[in-house]
Design a protein around this motif. Structure first.
Motif, mmCIF file in Angstrom:
data_model
loop_
_atom_site.group_PDB
_atom_site.id
_atom_site.type_symbol
_atom_site.label_atom_id
_atom_site.label_comp_id
_atom_site.label_asym_id
_atom_site.label_seq_id
_atom_site.Cartn_x
_atom_site.Cartn_y
_atom_site.Cartn_z
ATOM 1 N N PHE A 115 -66.353 14.110 -73.425
ATOM 2 C CA PHE A 115 -67.394 13.896 -72.736
ATOM 3 C C PHE A 115 -68.401 14.767 -73.239
ATOM 4 C CE2 PHE A 115 -64.761 11.574 -69.470
ATOM 5 C CZ PHE A 115 -64.847 10.645 -69.693
ATOM 6 N N LEU A 116 -68.269 16.125 -73.375
ATOM 7 C CA LEU A 116 -68.862 17.035 -73.503
ATOM 8 C C LEU A 116 -69.734 17.280 -75.012
ATOM 9 C CD1 LEU A 116 -68.323 19.564 -71.123
ATOM 10 C CD2 LEU A 116 -69.890 17.521 -70.896
ATOM 11 N N GLU A 120 -69.482 13.531 -80.065
ATOM 12 C CA GLU A 120 -68.998 12.358 -79.349
ATOM 13 C C GLU A 120 -69.649 11.373 -78.890
ATOM 14 O OE1 GLU A 120 -64.214 12.607 -79.692
ATOM 15 O OE2 GLU A 120 -65.187 14.176 -80.197
ATOM 16 N N GLN A 121 -69.118 11.161 -77.540
ATOM 17 C CA GLN A 121 -70.381 10.961 -76.363
ATOM 18 C C GLN A 121 -71.159 11.924 -75.302
ATOM 19 O OE1 GLN A 121 -65.926 10.243 -74.329
ATOM 20 N NE2 GLN A 121 -66.717 8.795 -73.333
ATOM 21 N N ASN A 122 -71.591 12.954 -76.407
ATOM 22 C CA ASN A 122 -72.739 13.621 -75.674
ATOM 23 C C ASN A 122 -73.437 13.434 -74.637
ATOM 24 O OD1 ASN A 122 -75.241 14.589 -77.228
ATOM 25 N ND2 ASN A 122 -76.353 12.500 -77.135
ATOM 26 N N ILE A 123 -72.783 13.909 -73.788
ATOM 27 C CA ILE A 123 -72.994 13.980 -71.954
ATOM 28 C C ILE A 123 -72.952 15.355 -71.941
ATOM 29 C CG2 ILE A 123 -72.255 13.890 -70.114
ATOM 30 C CD1 ILE A 123 -71.122 11.938 -70.888
ATOM 31 N N PRO A 124 -74.427 16.081 -71.843
ATOM 32 C CA PRO A 124 -75.136 17.165 -71.621
ATOM 33 C C PRO A 124 -74.169 18.325 -70.846
ATOM 34 C CG PRO A 124 -76.408 15.726 -70.585
ATOM 35 C CD PRO A 124 -75.702 15.361 -70.489
ATOM 36 N N ASP A 125 -74.087 17.829 -69.971
ATOM 37 C CA ASP A 125 -72.900 18.984 -69.330
ATOM 38 C C ASP A 125 -71.734 18.113 -67.722
ATOM 39 O OD1 ASP A 125 -74.691 17.602 -66.831
ATOM 40 O OD2 ASP A 125 -75.986 19.373 -67.569
ATOM 41 N N ILE A 126 -70.623 18.587 -67.437
ATOM 42 C CA ILE A 126 -69.945 18.145 -66.280
ATOM 43 C C ILE A 126 -70.885 17.558 -64.878
ATOM 44 C CG2 ILE A 126 -68.368 18.549 -64.073
ATOM 45 C CD1 ILE A 126 -67.678 20.815 -66.442
#
Length: 204
Positions: A115-116, A120-126
């Motif tokens: 996720f982070l 890969e999924q390139n989401i910036p933060d939790i």
């Protein structure tokens, strides 16, 4: 396995596993690199023959390792050193990336990595992961499984992130992902016989 029934937690994990909204930009789910059609590992045969790294959510960015199989990975213990055998046992990667020590589950700890990861999924933060889940169609199921206010995206976002990972791990441990349906599994259940050649292989 066809017709495998899932518990509420496993079903939640399945929604999370196949959710294309859990990436930036949207469109990259866990299943993009852990495809059921490929035994819950990289689903592209041609890529697997080559470098075996997959493109992430951002075009042109590729992961830095081959996607491991999610199926049959749930029995790996928390990483520890076996003093008798003098060998490290458990965890999810040779490099010790997901030992399982922090949340007592290496498979769930592994689920948090992509996720982070900007490759890969390139989401910036939790917090962003949490908000995406909170805005999803399965948010009610999340609170049914984990309790009221379990989708806290504020000061307890880290605990919510652990719940997300544990839900995915529950699905990855389900009978749908681990059917144990090989000929050897059927032989163990005394439902088929092994050929003489297979018996020789078993002895070896």
């Amino acid at each position: 396995a066809d017709g495998a029934s899932l518990s509420a937690k496993e079903q939640l994990g399945k929604f999370l596993f196949f959710a294309p909204s859990l990436s930036v930009p949207e469109g990259q789910s866990c299943a993009a690199c852990h495809g059921p059609e490929g035994g819950f590992t990289g689903p592209d045969e041609e890529l697997n023959k080559g470098g075996a790294v997959y493109e992430g959510a951002v075009k042109g960015r590729f992961g830095n390792r081959k996607p491991p199989a999610s199926s049959y990975a749930g029995d790996s213990p928390i990483l520890y050193f076996d003093r008798k055998e003098k060998v490290w046992v458990g965890g999810m990667f040779w490099d010790g990336r997901a030992t399982g020590k922090r949340i007592k589950d290496p498979l769930a700890e592994q689920a948090q990595g992509p996720f982070l990861n900007p490759l890969e999924q390139n989401i910036p933060d939790i917090k962003t992961v949490c908000i995406k889940v909170k805005n999803s169609s399965y948010a009610d199921l999340f609170e049914k499984v984990w309790g009221k206010s379990s989708l806290d995206c504020g000061k307890n976002a880290s605990a919510t992130y652990d719940r997300i990972a544990k839900s995915i791990a529950a699905y990855e441990r389900s009978k749908e992902v681990n059917p144990f349906s090989s000929k050897f599994d059927l032989w163990l259940r005394k439902r088929v016989n092994l050929s003489n050649e297979e018996k020789d292989g078993l002895k070896l």
